[in-house]
Enzyme design. Structure first.
Site, PDB file in Angstrom:
ATOM      1  N   HIS A 195       0.843  -1.207   0.000  1.00 50.91           N
ATOM      2  CA  HIS A 195       0.000   0.000   0.000  1.00 50.91           C
ATOM      3  C   HIS A 195       0.870   1.245   0.000  1.00 50.91           C
ATOM      4  CE1 HIS A 195      -2.718  -2.722   2.715  1.00 50.91           C
ATOM      5  NE2 HIS A 195      -2.661  -3.159   1.475  1.00 50.91           N
ATOM      6  N   ARG A 238      -9.575   1.248 -13.472  1.00 50.34           N
ATOM      7  CA  ARG A 238      -9.411  -0.181 -13.197  1.00 50.34           C
ATOM      8  C   ARG A 238     -10.223  -0.534 -11.967  1.00 50.34           C
ATOM      9  NH1 ARG A 238      -3.528  -2.328 -11.682  1.00 50.34           N
ATOM     10  NH2 ARG A 238      -4.054  -1.329  -9.704  1.00 50.34           N
ATOM     11  N   ASP A 264       3.254  -7.685 -13.608  1.00 48.97           N
ATOM     12  CA  ASP A 264       2.835  -9.056 -13.314  1.00 48.97           C
ATOM     13  C   ASP A 264       3.166 -10.009 -14.458  1.00 48.97           C
ATOM     14  OD1 ASP A 264       1.887  -9.494 -10.737  1.00 48.97           O
ATOM     15  OD2 ASP A 264      -0.006  -8.504 -11.135  1.00 48.97           O
ATOM     16  N   CYS A 296       1.130  -0.988 -19.721  1.00 51.49           N
ATOM     17  CA  CYS A 296       1.123  -0.233 -18.465  1.00 51.49           C
ATOM     18  C   CYS A 296       2.061  -0.919 -17.477  1.00 51.49           C
ATOM     19  CB  CYS A 296      -0.299  -0.210 -17.912  1.00 51.49           C
ATOM     20  SG  CYS A 296      -0.415   0.542 -16.290  1.00 51.49           S
TER      21      CYS A 296
END
Length: 728
Positions: A345, A488, A611, A658
């Site tokens: 975070h 998103r 990812d 991205c």
């Protein structure tokens, strides 16, 4: 310990007294000269001339083993032990028995206390305990500067220049002064003469602590189950008879109440470092926090120490939540965390605020003091604490060069990114906070390629209401001034767990229950968010993107939720978006091989480079040992990207990229050359990327990539660097 003697004389007295009282031939104190080297600093029984001359590496010999593991070694037959090292330069004989105790404070090993005897003896539990107490007091006195001398190993702590290496979580460079998020409690009286009074002080403080925990539990109520669970753990520890009994025992042997608490805390920290189980590690972390609270009650050193935040604060913390970080906001120049992760975070907030961030910076909270001069190199993941003038000058030159470059980039801010061979590349920015939106104009971004909606969920202790989200999304669209914003949907799970959501214990969270998987399994939250987005559009255009879609059926199910939300809005008479694009993030290799029908149906695709890269190479991006082994410009990775480009071209599906690599000029150039003509990145990267694109020929770069593949090169990076050198 309490004598007025100089540092070396005190250490000499300590070794003499221990050897004499324990009946051992040898007692020695080794302290760290630097982070990898131990130095013999005082001895009774070895050659005096070996003091400050004999050194060993961390892990070398039994002394090095104690220092590396933070655990005692007690053996009647030292020469038979692994790691044994005979040191003839000290004049030592072949001593049989060996007892080595780490000199440590709050899990940080400062040195090793050793006794040795010719007789083959195993030291008793009382002897081990006695040396542990002495070692702990030596650690406290070392921290307070009691053993300062001319030798490097006796240099005053918190005075030397230190470079602490961590992991880069947000790029950028900053110079400033340390601001400790949780100022350390300094124990100034490790030894006490009145055990009865110290025990009473401990009991009084523990009673206050228990009362504080009970009050916090009452205030927590029944709504926040996770918060209550933590407080219940606090109450369990605060009422632990074993915990209290061990501290009482330490006090009865001569420690002050504060030192007794810190001794227990230090041992808990050492245990915590060895525990692999995440749940147990969390519980030990709770005990650590409780010990800090007890120390603050005993010493009166609360959170508000009276220190004034510097004008150029660099935040130092073990870890920090998103809400606390947002409270600091843009006042911070940089952030250095002892824990944390690249995808935490805090990292997401730091990127949104464009604040350089380093995580995994070991020892930073014990090494840094409020007000220390510090340099944060977010590009290399290094923090220079109390740097010398040479390092500081070189660092300032780097910052000046970056500022100069940013001025140069501002001149091309509103120019389109058109390459020398006439190819147009669209440069978008990533965002997640309203504070990001002013960068839309100042950076020259053509829109928001990724708006992370999870930040509004992460920074509060309860689920936001639909009306709140709708108002926020409406402000985002208004601030964008008609430019495209790609929202998103909620991307939680893995390293992003909502404070009010029950955490799932998964062996590999990155491959677990996260993002769209959570949204489809808990459709109530997804539906609420979709309704908020539709209402925020207020009849204007809207773009929605689903994260972590791994197969066609997941996209279809998510798209069906959009259709249901639209039907509901129709029935309620709310205005519908004038145009609606619904797309997906391609973050798993599986989606690159999805059926053609998926590519025909999906509104658009955005490659989530971070990812996709970690799954393609099977290299965890949180793991420094493996993540840097694999290059984005590896021909294999470029190959799968080219395959995605071809499939999207065949189905006329809009495609973007991205991720962090989109904001690195060299990588961005190659991505554009293989056909990725829309790139989304942090605002500060748009200038450098555009500058390189304007002076490059994508056709030539594509030829170089093709040639590197033909010749069997692993990466195209060397060839592209040569091309850029030749064309500049």
């Amino acid at each position: 310990m309490a004598s007025e003697a100089a540092g070396q004389a005190r250490l000499d007295m300590i070794t003499h007294l221990i050897a004499d009282s324990m009946g051992t031939e040898v007692c020695s104190v080794y302290l760290f000269r630097d982070e990898d080297t131990l130095e013999l600093c005082a001895t009774e029984g070895l050659k005096p001339e070996a003091v400050h001359k004999t050194r060993m590496r961390l892990g070398e010999g039994l002394v090095g083993r104690v220092a590396r593991t933070g655990s005692a070694v007690n053996t009647p037959n030292a020469p038979a032990e692994p790691n044994f090292r005979y040191m003839p330069e000290t004049g030592e004989e072949r001593y049989s028995s060996f007892l080595g105790i780490p000199i440590q404070r709050l899990g940080q090993v400062l040195g090793v206390l050793v006794v040795q005897s010719r007789d083959a003896r195993t030291y008793s539990a009382d002897e081990v305990y006695g040396l542990e107490v002495v070692a702990m007091v030596i650690a406290e006195m070392t921290e307070l500067g009691a053993f300062v001398g001319e030798e490097k190993a006796l240099a005053r702590l918190h005075q030397q220049s230190v470079m602490i290496k961590g992991t880069a979580a947000q790029e950028g460079a900053a110079e400033g002064h340390v601001w400790l998020h949780e100022p350390r409690v300094v124990v100034t009286n490790p030894v006490a003469e009145d055990p009865t009074r110290e025990t009473e002080r401990l009991h009084t403080a523990v009673e206050r602590l228990r009362g504080d925990v009970d009050r916090m539990l009452e205030m927590a109520g029944t709504t926040d189950k996770d918060h209550r669970q933590v407080l219940e753990t606090y109450r369990m520890f605060a009422n632990s008879k074993g915990w209290i009994r061990r501290m009482e025992g330490d006090i009865s042997r001569g420690l002050s109440a504060e030192a007794a608490v810190e001794k227990e805390q230090s041992e808990a920290r050492t245990r915590m470092m060895r525990v692999a189980d995440a749940y147990l590690r969390e519980r030990l972390s709770d005990l650590d926090d409780l010990s800090n609270r007890l120390l603050r009650l005993l010493t009166g050193q609360g959170q508000a120490t009276g220190a004034e935040m510097p004008g150029d604060p660099i935040l130092i913390a073990r870890n920090i939540g998103p809400g606390e970080l947002l409270e600091y906001g843009r006042t911070l120049r940089g952030i250095v965390l002892e824990d944390g992760s690249v995808g935490s975070h805090a990292a997401v907030i730091a990127r949104a605020l464009a604040i350089p961030l380093i995580v995994h910076a070991e020892r930073i909270t014990t090494e840094a003091l409020n007000g220390d001069h510090i340099l944060v190199d977010g590009d290399r993941g290094a923090a220079h604490l109390r740097p010398d003038e040479t390092v500081a000058t070189a660092f300032r030159d780097k910052i000046a060069m970056q500022a100069q470059a940013q001025k140069r980039y501002s001149s091309i801010r509103h120019e389109p990114a058109v390459t020398r061979d006439g190819q147009r590349v669209t440069l978008m920015m990533n965002a997640g906070l309203m504070a990001d939106l002013p960068s839309l104009d100042s950076s020259g971004a053509e829109g928001v390629g990724l708006f992370r909606t999870e930040l509004q969920f992460l920074v509060r202790n309860q689920m936001p209401r639909r009306s709140e989200l709708s108002a926020l999304y409406a402000r985002v669209l208004e601030s964008a001034g008609g430019k495209r914003v790609v929202f998103r949907t909620l991307d939680i799970g893995s390293d992003k767990v909502l404070p009010y959501m029950k955490a799932t214990d998964e062996p590999n969270p990155a491959l677990g229950w996260r993002a769209i998987r959570v949204g489809l399994d808990k459709p109530g939250v997804l539906r609420m968010q979709l309704q908020a987005l539709l209402r925020a559009a207020a009849g204007g255009p809207l773009t929605i993107m689903f994260p972590f879609v791994a197969q066609f059926e997941e996209y279809r199910a998510a798209k069906a939720e959009v259709d249901k939300a639209i039907e509901r809005e129709k029935i309620l008479g709310h205005p519908l978006p004038s145009s609606l694009e619904v797309g997906a993030m391609l973050e798993t290799p599986s989606l690159a091989f999805a059926p053609q029908k998926f590519f025909d149906e999906v509104g658009f695709l955005s490659i989530g480079g971070n990812d996709l890269k970690q799954f393609f190479f099977a290299a965890d991006r949180e793991n420094e040992r493996v993540r840097r082994r694999y290059d984005t410009l590896n021909v294999s990775f470029l190959g799968i990207l080219e395959q995605i480009v071809r499939r999207c071209e065949e189905s006329d599906t809009p495609l973007s990229f991205c991720g962090e690599d989109a904001g690195r000029p060299l990588e961005a150039l190659c991505l554009a050359a293989i056909g990725l003509r829309t790139l989304s990145m942090r605002p500060a990267s748009i200038g450098p990327v555009k500058s390189l694109l304007l002076r490059s020929d994508l056709g030539q770069v594509a030829d170089i990539i093709a040639e590197a593949r033909e010749t069997g090169e692993q990466s195209v990076r060397p060839a592209i660097l040569k091309y850029l050198r030749d064309t500049d």
